[in-house]
Design a protein around this motif. Structure first.
Motif, mmCIF file in Angstrom:
data_model
loop_
_atom_site.group_PDB
_atom_site.id
_atom_site.type_symbol
_atom_site.label_atom_id
_atom_site.label_comp_id
_atom_site.label_asym_id
_atom_site.label_seq_id
_atom_site.Cartn_x
_atom_site.Cartn_y
_atom_site.Cartn_z
ATOM 1 N N GLY A 89 -67.434 73.376 -35.679
ATOM 2 C CA GLY A 89 -66.762 72.111 -35.423
ATOM 3 C C GLY A 89 -67.629 71.112 -34.676
ATOM 4 O O GLY A 89 -68.780 71.369 -34.318
ATOM 5 N N GLN A 90 -67.027 69.938 -34.431
ATOM 6 C CA GLN A 90 -67.772 68.799 -33.906
ATOM 7 C C GLN A 90 -68.321 69.010 -32.506
ATOM 8 O O GLN A 90 -69.451 68.631 -32.201
ATOM 9 C CB GLN A 90 -66.861 67.564 -33.896
ATOM 10 N N GLY A 91 -67.513 69.617 -31.628
ATOM 11 C CA GLY A 91 -67.924 69.750 -30.231
ATOM 12 C C GLY A 91 -69.247 70.478 -30.052
ATOM 13 O O GLY A 91 -70.176 69.940 -29.430
ATOM 14 N N PRO A 92 -69.396 71.689 -30.569
ATOM 15 C CA PRO A 92 -70.664 72.399 -30.434
ATOM 16 C C PRO A 92 -71.831 71.680 -31.098
ATOM 17 O O PRO A 92 -72.955 71.712 -30.584
ATOM 18 C CB PRO A 92 -70.380 73.746 -31.110
ATOM 19 N N VAL A 93 -71.589 71.027 -32.241
ATOM 20 C CA VAL A 93 -72.669 70.289 -32.893
ATOM 21 C C VAL A 93 -73.105 69.125 -32.021
ATOM 22 O O VAL A 93 -74.304 68.864 -31.852
ATOM 23 C CB VAL A 93 -72.221 69.784 -34.283
#
Length: 417
Positions: free
Chosen positions: A126-130
């Motif tokens: 998902g977006q957060g880790p990326v």
């Protein structure tokens, strides 16, 4: 564009945008992921990269923000004061695994000033880790390249079988074959949504759309494209309509695009990533695929990716990525003056006959501006060393490095504007 293809491209673009209700590059209504449904009238809107509310028409002008923006510095201006190693770093893009160890890529940035990264592999995080991954690498890049306006952060977010980033915050994107069934308006709106998701994660370059033209009767045997449904239908008109709408939507969101794989991978059998000796005996300077790339260039694409296949009707001796004739076709006939980049030169089977250093030198010597070392980041360091060594011995090659780095820096500067 002032190329010989300009009149035909104008016609193709008119066909491609016939269903679009806005000018190329104009802001588009936001849409829900995968739905193509415009934001209801009166609903608050946000900017694609910042998430800040848009101003209302009757808002009082802010004297600190209403002044005309200063023009972005040119690549030549940004190049001033850079060392040769820093210039070379500008024209290399190293792969950063989205899952797994990343120290090799980080070392290439710290030790060789590599100034651009490619998010490689597959993730469902998902977006957060990326976003955190990109933030960490931007910090490494800023320390290694203090004169650099912005790190290029690229990935492959085509849809279908080729979508690196998934999970919370990223839509499940349909394949290009399915995208081609959408109207240009709908596809552009959805592509803007997909682009906004990338921008929110810190990605500013999508190595897409695929512009290769595949024959319907031979799609299953076209390993790199048709077999994976990466093509926007099976006609020149369909490919132009779909790829142009996708690219416009991405750029509406502030994400640059790199149509691929020039001059076309739709008529080969083997996949250059996994097979050597991949050769196209049909595609020439007047091929429909070249026309499709010209339409994408005319619509505003800032980058174009070269194929590593051999095209006997263009240059029977060298892969296109190492071919001055293929580069000249893109520059002179198509009229592209942006950044020309390679497909992966790290692990692709098609180029393993050359050392990593020779791959980089041959590509840049032919006229490429940005070398992609994505699937095997260990190759970035020998590529950088070979480019520096060649430039130290050859003034003409040093000038070619300057030209390539200036183009990359100009593209980066435009992204920050």
């Amino acid at each position: 564009m002032t190329s010989r293809l300009a009149p035909l491209v104008t016609v193709l673009l008119l066909l491609a945008t016939a269903g679009c209700s806005g000018q190329a590059g104009a802001p588009r209504p936001s849409s829900s992921p995968g739905t193509g449904t415009a934001t209801p009238s009166g609903a608050p809107t946000t900017g694609p990269a910042t998430g800040t509310p848009s101003s209302t028409p009757d808002a009082s002008p802010d004297p600190t923000t209403s002044r005309p923006a200063a023009p972005a510095p040119s690549g030549a201006e940004l190049l001033e004061g850079m060392t040769l190693a820093e210039k070379v770093g500008q024209i290399i893009m190293v792969g950063v695994p989205v899952s797994g160890g990343r120290e090799t890529a980080a070392a290439a940035i710290r030790q060789h000033h590599v100034a651009n990264i490619f998010l490689h592999g597959r993730t469902q995080a998902g977006q957060g880790p990326v976003r955190r991954l990109v933030t960490d690498f931007r910090a490494i890049g800023t320390a290694a390249n203090p004169r650099d306006p912005l790190m290029l952060v690229a990935t492959d977010q085509e849809g279908g079988a080729v979508q690196v980033l998934r999970g919370n915050g990223f839509s499940d994107m349909p394949s290009a074959v399915d995208q081609a069934d959408m109207s240009p308006d709908e596809l552009r709106r959805d592509a803007e949504t997909w682009g906004t998701e990338l921008a929110d994660a810190g990605v500013n370059l999508n190595l897409a759309p695929v512009v290769d033209i595949v024959l319907a009767s031979a799609a299953a045997s076209n390993a790199p494209i048709g077999a994976n449904r990466r093509n926007y239908g099976y006609t020149l008109e369909s490919v132009v309509s779909g790829s142009v709408a996708f690219g416009q939507g991405q750029r509406d969101a502030g994400v640059a695009t790199a149509p691929k794989h020039f001059p076309g991978l739709g008529l080969v059998v083997g996949n250059t990533d996994t097979s050597a000796g991949v050769t196209d005996t049909v595609t020439g300077p007047d091929a429909k695929s070249v026309e499709a790339f010209a339409a994408n260039v005319a619509s505003g694409s800032e980058f174009v990716m070269m194929s590593s296949a051999v095209y006997t009707k263009i240059d029977a001796e060298r892969p296109a990525v190492f071919s001055p004739a293929a580069i000249d076709l893109l520059r002179d006939d198509v009229g592209f003056d942006g950044v020309i980049m390679t497909d992966d030169l790290a692990a692709a089977a098609q180029v393993q006959a050359w050392s990593p250093g020779d791959r980089a030198v041959l590509a840049v010597e032919a006229g490429v501006d940005l070398v992609l070392a994505s699937a095997d980041p260990t190759t970035a360091a020998p590529m950088a060393r070979a480019l520096v060594e060649r430039a130290e011995r050859n003034p003409d090659f040093a000038a070619r490095i300057d030209e390539a780095a200036a183009r990359v820096l100009t593209a980066k500067s435009a992204l920050t504007g």
